[in-house]
Design an enzyme around this catalytic site. Structure first.
Site, PDB file in Angstrom:
ATOM      1  N   GLY B  35      48.635 -35.376 -28.647  1.00 54.89           N
ATOM      2  CA  GLY B  35      49.258 -34.057 -28.691  1.00 54.89           C
ATOM      3  C   GLY B  35      50.124 -33.915 -29.925  1.00 54.89           C
ATOM      4  O   GLY B  35      50.359 -34.881 -30.642  1.00 54.89           O
ATOM      5  N   VAL B  42      51.497 -37.103 -31.778  1.00 60.02           N
ATOM      6  CA  VAL B  42      51.437 -38.339 -31.011  1.00 60.02           C
ATOM      7  C   VAL B  42      49.985 -38.791 -30.892  1.00 60.02           C
ATOM      8  O   VAL B  42      49.112 -38.000 -30.543  1.00 60.02           O
ATOM      9  CB  VAL B  42      52.046 -38.154 -29.605  1.00 60.02           C
ATOM     10  CG1 VAL B  42      52.060 -39.487 -28.854  1.00 60.02           C
ATOM     11  CG2 VAL B  42      53.443 -37.585 -29.689  1.00 60.02           C
ATOM     12  N   ASP B 147      64.981 -30.481 -23.395  1.00 57.57           N
ATOM     13  CA  ASP B 147      63.693 -29.782 -23.457  1.00 57.57           C
ATOM     14  C   ASP B 147      62.803 -30.154 -22.266  1.00 57.57           C
ATOM     15  O   ASP B 147      61.713 -30.657 -22.440  1.00 57.57           O
ATOM     16  CB  ASP B 147      63.007 -30.123 -24.780  1.00 57.57           C
ATOM     17  CG  ASP B 147      61.933 -29.112 -25.150  1.00 57.57           C
ATOM     18  OD1 ASP B 147      61.800 -28.099 -24.449  1.00 57.57           O
ATOM     19  OD2 ASP B 147      61.230 -29.346 -26.146  1.00 57.57           O
TER      20      ASP B 147
END
Lengths: 246, 331
Positions: B35, B42, B147
């Protein structure tokens, strides 16, 4: 380390300057005065290709020691706060790198430290980013093509003050628009710690046809220096950053 | 130094590329992309037969900051809080450019939304309670996750465990939230500040739960607060948790523990309030075919026994008749 005030101009525009001096030249002048210039280029939501005018965006921010980003109007809020924070980190890293060079000798900067030590330096940068005082002058392009995007700009500036006021350091914002009616820029909001009251100001803006980005930046820069002189008469909290080239 | 946000932060590496550290010389073979986010990409990578998640970024400072956070977790306690950090280094690309990267443990699992769809709504309470336990631990050490969103969560199983996988937004309590995603951010909904405190995470957690039923999210509209509450009320599956989620949205919980306590009460009280609305047919099939099987097995000894008795009965009757016949003949 002396916690000074970070000074930034945030330029929000959607196109190429077409009048007056080169904005990139003014931006490097600003950088020498200790003011970094961040730039956001705004695209229409249905625009697929990047228009040529927006190449200028990167050039100005590079010359002004800041960061730039080109975004769709929809994503403006998050970008405005991200660019501002990133710009701060960059400025602070510059300051820290200078300190490092004076300790470790020239040519040494953060990237050349092994990861462990870099981590420790970064903690200092983060700490400074959280606690430093910040002045942001927002310079909004209100030429005709920007008109439909102004409500979004307004929302994103409110959002910016929400983000920055969550920090421990103090903030001061001001908003200017260009082209101005008679001068290069018009003052919309004078230096203020919060941007809650901007809703009433933005709809009244009229838009013109020309985009004198260079002269506008120069005017904005001058507004900082005026501010500085006034404040240095009252307080002595100005940092050593100006002397050290920041 | 000049990190241009405008350029794509995506870093494209072809499969089989070796990423080798400049400082510690460890080599990782890139397997596939997992991703990419605002400040890095990553990859799944392999070294000495073990798989890892490797995050690369052009922005060295954001890598350094994230590594600092991961290190803090490791200093404080064991592995439960997020993936553990394996390596930090720079990679000088063949072209000459330097990229910073760090390597962490690779967590294999399902997305939360997929897991709930396949295994049923009754898992929501269980998984949320797990996450609240982790969050409480995190908050106790002076940090806020920041987040928190569906993309940053993963369910590893078995046994099912909800874990977070990206610590990019983790912020010290009292500071400004470092990284957030609008939909999960209380500032965006006009429901509070962006100062890091435990209730910031609890707002985001409530949004994660609500979003399970709105995979495409929703716009905030003219009156964000009203929109939010209306959308919450529209989800029938969440009726039991409605009051708790509302408390979280309005910042009424000062600690994760308080919210976990309330969820536990509901989970204990309403064991079947959210019955198999979405259990996959496969699971059902497995259940229905296995049930008769076991019944057959159970019945088998009983039937065998009855046959024996049947045989004995017949034998006795035949014997009886035979004896009567003999007696009659003899008379």
């Amino acid at each position: 380390m002396n916690k000074g005030t970070i000074k930034q101009i945030l330029l929000i525009t959607d196109g190429c300057s077409n009048q007056g001096e080169d904005p990139a030249a003014v931006a490097s002048l600003a950088l020498q005065q200790g003011i970094t210039v961040n730039v956001i280029g705004v695209l229409e939501n249905d625009q697929t290709e990047q228009p040529e005018g927006l190449e200028e965006v990167e050039e100005i921010s590079l010359s002004g020691g800041g960061v730039s980003q080109i975004v769709y109007a929809k994503a403006l809020s998050q970008t405005v706060q991200m660019v501002t924070r990133q710009g701060m980190t960059q400025t602070l890293q510059g300051v820290v790198n200078q300190e490092l060079q004076s300790i470790l000798g020239s040519g040494k900067n953060m990237e050349e430290l092994p990861p462990d030590q870099r981590g420790e330096v970064m903690e200092v940068v983060d700490e400074l980013g959280e606690t430093s005082d910040l002045q942001v002058l927002v310079l909004v392009d209100t030429s005709a093509s920007m008109h439909s995007k102004l409500p979004t700009v307004q929302d994103s500036l409110y959002d910016l003050s929400l983000s920055l006021n969550a920090r421990m350091g103090k903030n001061r914002f001001s908003i200017f628009s260009f082209p101005g009616k008679r001068k290069a820029i018009d003052k919309i909001v004078d230096w203020t710690p919060e941007l809650n009251a901007i809703a009433s100001v933005f709809p009244k803006l009229t838009s013109g046809g020309i985009t004198p980005t260079g002269p506008a930046l120069r005017e904005a820069m001058n507004h900082f220096s005026k501010k500085k002189r006034v404040r240095s008469l009252i307080t002595r909290d100005e940092s050593a950053r100006e002397e050290s080239g920041y | 130094m000049m990190n241009q946000l405008g350029k794509s932060q995506d870093i494209e590496l072809s499969l089989g590329t070796f990423v080798t550290g400049k400082w510690y010389k460890r080599s990782y073979r890139i397997l596939r992309k997992l991703g990419s986010g605002a400040c890095g990409t990553v990859y799944l990578a392999e070294r000495q037969g073990k798989q890892y998640a490797l995050k690369l970024s052009r922005n060295g400072s954001s890598i350094t900051t994230e590594v600092n956070v991961l290190k803090t977790f490791q200093k404080v306690q064991g592995k439960t809080l997020g993936p553990s950090l394996v390596d930090v280094d720079d990679w000088i690309q063949p072209g000459g450019g330097a990229l910073s990267f760090y390597v962490m443990e690779y967590l294999k699992g399902k997305e939360l939304i997929t897991f709930i769809k396949q295994h049923g709504n009754e898992w929501i309470g269980v998984l949320v309670m797990q996450l609240l336990t982790d969050l409480e631990q995190l908050h106790d050490t002076g940090w806020v996750f920041g987040d928190l969103k569906t993309d940053n969560l993963i369910v590893t199983y078995p046994p099912a465990r909800l874990r977070w996988i990206d610590v990019g937004g983790t912020t010290q309590i009292g500071r400004a939230i470092k990284e957030y995603t609008e939909f999960y951010d209380r500032g965006y909904w006009g429901m509070g500040s962006r100062k890091a405190n435990p209730s910031y995470d609890l707002f985001a957690l409530a949004m994660v739960v609500i979003q399970l039923y709105y995979p495409h999210r929703f716009e905030k509209g003219q009156d964000p607060e009203k929109t939010l509450i209306r959308k919450l009320h529209q989800v029938k599956e969440l009726t039991a948790y409605q009051a708790i989620l509302k408390n979280a949205l309005y910042g009424k919980y000062n600690s994760s523990g308080a919210m976990r306590h309330d969820i536990q009460q509901v989970a204990l009280k309403h064991p079947t309030s959210t019955t198999n609305f979405s259990r996959s047919p496969q699971v059902k099939k497995k259940f229905s075919s296995s049930a008769p099987q076991s019944r057959q097995q159970k019945n088998a000894p009983y039937r065998r026994g009855s046959k024996v008795w049947e045989g004995i009965g017949i034998g006795v009757m035949v014997g009886l008749f035979y004896m009567i016949y003999i007696v009659i003949q003899w008379l």
